[in-house]
Structure formats: structure tokens, C-alpha cells
Design a protein around this motif. Structure first.
Motif, mmCIF file in Angstrom:
data_model
loop_
_atom_site.group_PDB
_atom_site.id
_atom_site.type_symbol
_atom_site.label_atom_id
_atom_site.label_comp_id
_atom_site.label_asym_id
_atom_site.label_seq_id
_atom_site.Cartn_x
_atom_site.Cartn_y
_atom_site.Cartn_z
ATOM 1 N N ARG A 37 0.861 -1.181 0.000
ATOM 2 C CA ARG A 37 0.000 0.000 0.000
ATOM 3 C C ARG A 37 0.897 1.230 0.000
ATOM 4 N N LEU A 38 0.555 2.204 -0.834
ATOM 5 C CA LEU A 38 1.317 3.451 -0.886
ATOM 6 C C LEU A 38 0.555 4.527 -0.122
ATOM 7 N N VAL A 39 1.197 5.056 0.899
ATOM 8 C CA VAL A 39 0.598 6.102 1.728
ATOM 9 C C VAL A 39 1.308 7.426 1.453
ATOM 10 N N HIS A 40 0.544 8.399 0.983
ATOM 11 C CA HIS A 40 1.050 9.765 0.789
ATOM 12 C C HIS A 40 0.599 10.554 2.011
ATOM 13 N N THR A 41 1.533 11.059 2.803
ATOM 14 C CA THR A 41 1.135 11.766 4.033
ATOM 15 C C THR A 41 0.563 13.151 3.740
ATOM 16 N N GLY A 42 0.847 13.673 2.528
ATOM 17 C CA GLY A 42 0.363 15.014 2.204
ATOM 18 C C GLY A 42 1.242 16.112 2.751
ATOM 19 N N GLN A 43 2.458 15.758 3.205
ATOM 20 C CA GLN A 43 3.353 16.775 3.782
ATOM 21 C C GLN A 43 3.631 17.898 2.784
ATOM 22 N N ILE A 59 4.428 6.750 -10.994
ATOM 23 C CA ILE A 59 4.041 6.137 -9.720
ATOM 24 C C ILE A 59 2.520 6.000 -9.709
ATOM 25 N N PRO A 60 1.995 4.802 -9.374
ATOM 26 C CA PRO A 60 0.539 4.669 -9.273
ATOM 27 C C PRO A 60 -0.013 5.633 -8.218
ATOM 28 N N SER A 61 -1.263 6.006 -8.347
ATOM 29 C CA SER A 61 -1.874 6.894 -7.356
ATOM 30 C C SER A 61 -1.788 6.256 -5.980
ATOM 31 N N PRO A 62 -1.590 7.074 -4.931
ATOM 32 C CA PRO A 62 -1.506 6.519 -3.571
ATOM 33 C C PRO A 62 -2.809 5.826 -3.185
ATOM 34 N N ASP A 63 -2.701 4.819 -2.338
ATOM 35 C CA ASP A 63 -3.901 4.158 -1.810
ATOM 36 C C ASP A 63 -4.647 5.101 -0.878
ATOM 37 N N ILE A 64 -3.903 6.013 -0.247
ATOM 38 C CA ILE A 64 -4.532 7.005 0.629
ATOM 39 C C ILE A 64 -3.629 8.227 0.727
#
Length: 369
Positions: A37-43, A59-64
Motif C-alpha cells: 500500500r502506498l501512503v502519501h502523508t500530504g506533507q 508512480i501509481p496513485s496513492p492508496d490514501i
């Protein structure tokens, strides 16, 4: 089954994590029980600082997306930890992979370890020795509780050994950021705009500055820009302005005919500029790595570096934060006396392959025996 959670939050993270994602996808058929799972924290929430990277680096879109951008470092750390804890409770992985040394790296490591989840740190063990840098604190805390370390250099591995980390937890794999550079170099793209159309290959400088020591004091910033302009002998200086620096620049009223302030650039456009530049002047650690591998002279406006291999084997020199220090380096460059890239061990485009092979060994092969 083994579920890996990959964490990315800020611009440098995407370049480091992209090849790991591509390698995991390449292993899908051989290891169907390995997922991520790819998590983008949004930092980083600015489109140029974050969004474009997914498209450009395939890069595939983040899972969240945790949406934890903005606020002070403490607020950001807290926001990431709160949101990441919910993510881990909903999708508990076998391993969390963090990269680099940004706020998200620290916050996600602490959150995972408190839930008794293994953490691997890509780029573990590097040190500047400068405790005024938030990144140094992030590195030290992250490495103090991490389970496995994927290091970019032998020195980083030795650092970890000296802190008492056992040998079987340290994995010298190379540099995933260089994997990204080597993969995408054929796709580097000239930025669009009149400024860039006029540039001649090897006849301009690229400048980046964002660290507080260089940009937060207006007089210091003014003096540094002046020293750069005086030493570059009228050649264009292209300065993609970090949001942090933009307001300081406006307030100082700095303006020179050869200084071009441009908006932040995407990965492919920025590295096109670096590859074709006469030299780079920067206070970013990652850019010193890329410039070295592309054999472009590089000067670092810092008093220390966590990447000494870019100096001993690369094209980088540590100039310092005193504007007066720049002159002799620029004179040496103008005389054509700059050093060439010597080659840095394992910076060969295969770091991600080594990382994923080690993860398979640790979390699939050994576990099944």
C-alpha cells in the motif's frame, strides 16, 4: 502473505520510493503473496512539489492521502501520526518502509513501532552532525527504533555499526534516488518558457536555496545572491524559487539582469536544467547526488553534509554558508579546474532491486521455512 506499507510525504521521497514500487510491481507474478500500500502523508501539498511527481515518475496513485500538510513541524508531526495510526489499524502491514529524513519519516516510524510493526529505513545511517537541522533529528530518532536499514554508502553502514546496530539489520544497497535518475534520464524535458529557450548548454548556472540558514535572514540572503552574481561572470543564474524563499526574495527587492527567478519545476524539467548546466549551486543534499552522477560541478552552501561521498568521489564541494567563501570555488570552476565524477559504489540503478530481494528474503522466504 506479506503486506508492505510504503510512506512518502515530501518531494525527495517520491524519487526514492518510485523505483521500489516499480520493483514490487515487477515481482508480482513471481511473488503473488507480496503486496503493498502506498501512503502519501500530504506533507507537500503543492502540485509542483508533489502531484506532478506521480505522473512524471510513473508512480501509481496513492492508496490514501493523509492530507497532513501545513502548520508547524510539531503540528505536522502530530497530524501525520494521528492519520497514519488509523491507516495502520485499518490495514496492518508486516513492514512499513520509510525513506529519507523528512517529518513524515519520523512521524510514521514512531507510529508504526508503537503498534509493534517492523520498520525499514531507506537511506538509514547518514549523518551531518548538525543538530540545528530538523532532518538530523529526524534521522537520529528514526534510526534509533528502526528494524532494518537500507544504506546508500559504506560510511552510513559504519555509522549504524558504531551505534551498536547488528550487522544482519544493515543492508548496503546503494541509492534509490540514483535508480530514478538513471531510469528517467532519457526522458528529461526542456522546460517551456522564454527564459529556457535562450539558455545555451553549459553556459548557465542552476541555483537552489531553501534552508533557513541561507534564506531566513534577508541581509544574509542578499549577500549570498550578490556573491553568486559577482562570481558567475554574467552567465545566467536560473533560480527555481522554493515557496519558503519566495517571500524573502520579494522583501529584499533583489534584482540582477543575469538572475532569473522561476517557479518550482517538475522532476524531468529540473534535471534537464541540471544536466545541461555549467554548474549547480545548492543547499540541497539530494541535488548534490544527482549532479555528481551527471558529472556536473556542484557547490553546496552548507557548513556540513550527510553525503560526504559526493565530495570524495563526486563533483561536489562544501562551500559553507559564508558568502565570502564562494569566490575561490567559482574562480577554480571558471579556470576549468573542477574535479570529475569518480563513481560511487552501488549507485548503479539497481538499489531498489536489492531492497526488494532483501524484503522477500526477510518477510517471505525465511518466514515460510
Amino acid at each position: 502473505m506479506a503486506l508492505i506499507t510504503l510512506v512518502a510525504g515530501a518531494r525527495p521521497n517520491f524519487m526514492k520510493i518510485a523505483p521500489i514500487i516499480h520493483q514490487l510491481l515487477a515481482c508480482k507474478d513471481s511473488y503473488p503473496n507480496l503486496s503493498y500500500r502506498l501512503v502519501h502523508t500530504g506533507q507537500h501539498y503543492d502540485q509542483k512539489m508533489s502531484g506532478d511527481f506521480f505522473e512524471q515518475l510513473h508512480i501509481p496513485s496513492p492508496d490514501i492521502n493523509l492530507g497532513a500538510g501545513g502548520g508547524s513541524q510539531a503540528e505536522q508531526t502530530a497530524a501525520v501520526m494521528l492519520a497514519f495510526e488509523k491507516e495502520l489499524l485499518a490495514h496492518r502491514p508486516d513492514l512499513v518502509i520509510v525513506v529519507g529524513d523528512v517529518t513524515s519519516t519520523l512521524a510514521c516510524t514512531i507510529t508504526a513501532k508503537k503498534l509493534l510493526i517492523d520498520v525499514a529505513h531507506v537511506e538509514g545511517g547518514i549523518r551531518s552532525g548538525d543538530m540545528t537541522m530538523p532532518e538530523e533529528i529526524n534521522r537520529i530518532v528514526t534510526d534509533s527504533i528502526t528494524d532494518h536499514f537500507f544504506t546508500t554508502s559504506k560510511l552510513a553502514s559504519d555509522n549504524l555499526s558504531s551505534y551498536g546496530v547488528s550487522e544482519e539489520r544493515i543492508h548496503f544497497v546503494g541509492n534509490t534516488m540514483i535508480d530514478t535518475l538513471i531510469t528517467h534520464r532519457p526522458r528529461f524535458t526542456k522546460p517551456s518558457g522564454e527564459v529556457f529557450e535562450r539558455l545555451e548548454k553549459g553556459k548557465y548556472f542552476v541555483l537552489t536555496m531553501h534552508r533557513p540558514a541561507n534564506v531566513d535572514q534577508q541581509e544574509k540572503l542578499k549577500a549570498m545572491i550578490e556573491a553568486i552574481i559577482n562570481g558567475t561572470e554574467g552567465l545566467p543564474v536560473i533560480f527555481p524559487v522554493h515557496p519558503r524563499t519566495s517571500s524573502s526574495m520579494k522583501e529584499t527587492g533583489i534584482s540582477y539582469p543575469s538572475l532569473y527567478l522561476v517557479d518550482p519545476l517538475g522532476y524531468l524539467e529540473f534535471n534537464y536544467l541540471v544536466e545541461n548546466a555549467f554548474a549547480v549551486i545548492t543547499d540541497s543534499g539530494g541535488i548534490t547526488e544527482e549532479a555528481s552522477v551527471m558529472n556536473v560541478p556542484c557547490m553546496t552552501l552548507r557548513d556540513n553534509t550527510e553525503r560526504p561521498e559526493t565530495i570524495t568521489l563526486g563533483t561536489n564541494e562544501l562551500v559553507g554558508t559564508n558568502p565570502d567563501n564562494l569566490r575561490p570555488y567559482l574562480q577554480k570552476l571558471m579556470k576549468g579546474e573542477w574535479k570529475s565524477y569518480q563513481g560511487i559504489p552501488l549507485w548503479d540503478g539497481n538499489a531498489a532491486k536489492r531492497i526488494v530481494n532483501k524484503i522477500i528474503e526477510l518477510y517471505l522466504t525465511r518466514r515460510n521455512h
